[in-house]
Design a protein around this motif. Structure first.
Motif, mmCIF file in Angstrom:
data_model
loop_
_atom_site.group_PDB
_atom_site.id
_atom_site.type_symbol
_atom_site.label_atom_id
_atom_site.label_comp_id
_atom_site.label_asym_id
_atom_site.label_seq_id
_atom_site.Cartn_x
_atom_site.Cartn_y
_atom_site.Cartn_z
ATOM 1 N N THR A 124 0.826 -1.151 -0.113
ATOM 2 C CA THR A 124 -0.306 -0.249 0.209
ATOM 3 C C THR A 124 0.982 1.446 0.338
ATOM 4 O O THR A 124 1.853 0.937 0.761
ATOM 5 C CB THR A 124 -0.969 -0.198 1.192
ATOM 6 O OG1 THR A 124 -1.579 -1.200 0.970
ATOM 7 C CG2 THR A 124 -1.815 1.220 0.615
ATOM 8 N N TYR A 125 1.007 1.965 -0.936
ATOM 9 C CA TYR A 125 1.075 3.542 -0.594
ATOM 10 C C TYR A 125 0.600 4.384 -0.312
ATOM 11 O O TYR A 125 -0.852 4.584 -1.064
ATOM 12 C CB TYR A 125 1.682 4.115 -2.513
ATOM 13 C CG TYR A 125 2.438 5.486 -2.238
ATOM 14 C CD1 TYR A 125 3.885 4.726 -2.639
ATOM 15 C CD2 TYR A 125 1.788 5.940 -2.567
ATOM 16 C CE1 TYR A 125 4.880 6.241 -3.033
ATOM 17 C CE2 TYR A 125 3.302 7.054 -2.175
ATOM 18 C CZ TYR A 125 4.467 7.628 -2.656
ATOM 19 O OH TYR A 125 5.294 7.731 -2.330
ATOM 20 N N ASP A 126 0.567 4.833 0.845
ATOM 21 C CA ASP A 126 -0.215 6.294 1.452
ATOM 22 C C ASP A 126 0.753 7.655 1.207
ATOM 23 O O ASP A 126 1.629 7.116 2.303
ATOM 24 C CB ASP A 126 -0.737 5.131 2.906
ATOM 25 C CG ASP A 126 -1.632 6.150 3.625
ATOM 26 O OD1 ASP A 126 -1.643 7.049 2.877
ATOM 27 O OD2 ASP A 126 -2.536 5.348 3.912
ATOM 28 N N ASN A 155 -3.838 7.619 -1.503
ATOM 29 C CA ASN A 155 -3.356 5.898 -1.712
ATOM 30 C C ASN A 155 -3.321 5.173 -2.347
ATOM 31 O O ASN A 155 -4.349 5.836 -3.023
ATOM 32 C CB ASN A 155 -3.626 5.472 0.097
ATOM 33 C CG ASN A 155 -5.103 5.326 0.195
ATOM 34 O OD1 ASN A 155 -5.724 4.772 -0.532
ATOM 35 N ND2 ASN A 155 -5.714 5.643 1.623
#
Length: 495
Positions: free
Chosen positions: A306-308, A356
């Motif tokens: 996950t890119y957040d 995200n």
């Protein structure tokens, strides 16, 4: 074979290398990627006998196929000349069991010089090849190093202007002094009240503004980018990883085809993406170790999928890595989707709208080349002190993030492979943080007293780039709100 480029966000566009360099960013907001990553067509025995400039040609000719041999060699030789303080251009230094690839021997003593020395030549050649009628306006956001390197590269280049935005309170004193003292009738430097991501978002918004593009065209201008989103920045960065491997082989440090690890301090993801491209071209690389500072958005991505970016932005002693939106990661995302432009666009839209995105299990499986790690401020200071006390070698704060993460990785993975650590800036550029890491007694010294002391303890000459700004007058003092970036550009260009 003529290698073409397409956008990461649509299948409609196919352009040549020179067109991709000239545009900088695709019209749909995507980044240009080669339709295939070419394979090196010379072997390591041959490469090991070549100079940096010769290796550069062997790599770049495979990506920039619409440039003639004469055009490309001309760009290379104008870029990698006496501006660098060593004939090797990117020498390797061995310390604490690793090989430090010193990418800071250019005009502004940071790794951005490696690509930004050649980009102006690639860009002006591209403009001629495509009969561009407008002057080129280089519009760039910087977290500290790109700005000065781009300014130095484009200063007084005919047919261009360069406008650099930087976070007013988010760069080191030396970085700021380097930028605001920049000479050149076509150079403009503006501090913004905000952080790097604010500056980068403002620049991207201007690139994607069709009304502004029309107004620019009417005024005789067109935008291009000197950020690492420009493929003309990324490809020259591949060269030094190929060159580093060839030097290790030439010097008998590694056996033929021996796998090495590459460790890169990473913010915008371009430098480590270049290493990934080098691996895909055939350089024997095992792991690509992505080193983050306390802004560990990339570490979390490699750990969780996950890119957040919804998190606090932390100012650190490694400001060029103080980034929460790693633009070049989009090129890797596109690759692990199986070159699915619609899926990539969906994920990037999610990043823009919600802050995200999450990749699938299948996509995560394709990230096995990468390992993520991060170093705290304490870790960073500790490794600078340790390496200096053990070896006398002094590294800057960004390189220290990589060195610390590499130590953590070695211990956890029990991996004894030889490692190249990308040393991305001279310690002189971050002298206060570096010297305080070694001993807090230096904290009372002024910036230039610290420089002199660093020269003594490291037994190295003060770089020309530092000496030049000691007494240089401030030529750029404009500051604006992030919301006023476009109006500032329009004022500069008198639109």
């Amino acid at each position: 074979m003529n290698l073409l480029y397409k956008s990461t966000r649509s299948d409609d566009t196919l352009v040549t290398a020179s067109q991709a360099i000239l545009k900088g960013l695709a019209e749909d907001g995507g980044l240009f990627v080669p339709t295939v990553i070419p394979t090196l067509d010379v072997n390591m025995d041959e490469l090991s006998k070549m100079t940096y400039q010769e290796v550069a040609y062997e790599v770049m000719k495979l990506f920039f196929t619409d440039f003639t041999e004469e055009e490309l060699k001309n760009c290379i030789h104008k870029a990698y000349d006496e501006k660098f303080d060593t004939e090797e251009i990117a020498p390797l230094a061995k310390a604490e069991g690793a090989y430090y690839l010193e990418l800071f021997h250019g005009a502004t003593i940071a790794f951005k010089d490696m690509a930004l020395s050649i980009l102006p030549h690639l860009l002006t050649t591209s403009a001629k090849k495509n009969n561009a009628k407008n002057d080129i306006v280089i519009l760039t956001a910087t977290s500290g190093d790109t700005g000065k390197a781009a300014l130095a590269g484009f200063a007084d280049v005919e047919g261009t202007k360069i406008i650099v935005f930087y976070p007013k309170d988010g760069v080191s004193p030396i970085q700021e002094k380097q930028m605001v003292t920049q000479k050149g009738d076509n150079t403009y430097v503006i501090g913004i009240k905000g952080n790097f991501d604010d500056a980068q978002s403002g620049v991207k918004a201007m690139f994607n503004n069709k009304e502004l593009a029309a107004k620019m065209d009417k005024g005789g201008y067109q935008f291009s980018s000197a950020n690492s989103i420009n493929i003309g920045r990324l490809v020259p960065q591949i060269v030094y990883y190929v060159y580093a491997y060839s030097r290790l082989y030439k010097n008998g440090e590694i056996a033929k085809n021996e796998l090495i690890n590459i460790v890169v301090p990473t913010g915008n993801f371009g430098n480590i993406l270049a290493a990934y491209y080098a691996k895909n071209m055939g350089v024997p690389v095992n792991k690509l170790i992505c080193a983050s500072n306390d802004n560990k958005v990339l570490f979390d991505f490699f750990s969780t999928g996950t890119y957040d970016r919804n998190r606090d932005f932390i100012l650190t002693s490694s400001p060029s890595m103080d980034i929460l939106i790693s633009s070049n990661l989009e090129r890797l995302i596109y690759r692990i989707t199986g070159s699915d432009a619609s899926k990539t666009k969906e994920l990037m839209d999610s990043l823009s709208n919600k802050g995200n995105y999450e990749v699938t299990v299948k996509m995560r499986d394709q990230l096995k080349d990468f390992e993520g790690g991060y170093a705290s401020e304490g870790d960073t200071a500790d490794i600078i002190k340790k390496i200096y006390e053990d070896t006398g070698y002094v590294i800057d704060t960004h390189t220290a993030v990589a060195a610390s993460v590499y130590e953590q990785y070695k211990e956890a993975a029990k991996d004894s492979s030889k490692a190249v650590i990308a040393s991305t800036a001279s310690p002189y550029k971050f002298a206060r943080s570096v010297m305080n890491s070694i001993d807090m007694k230096y904290d009372s010294l002024s910036d230039f007293e610290l420089i002199d002391e660093l020269s003594k303890i490291s037994n190295t000459d003060i770089p020309k780039a530092i000496e030049e700004i000691r007494t240089a007058p401030v030529l750029h003092d404009k500051v604006c709100d992030a919301a006023d970036m476009q109006s500032t550009v329009e004022d500069i260009l008198k639109l």
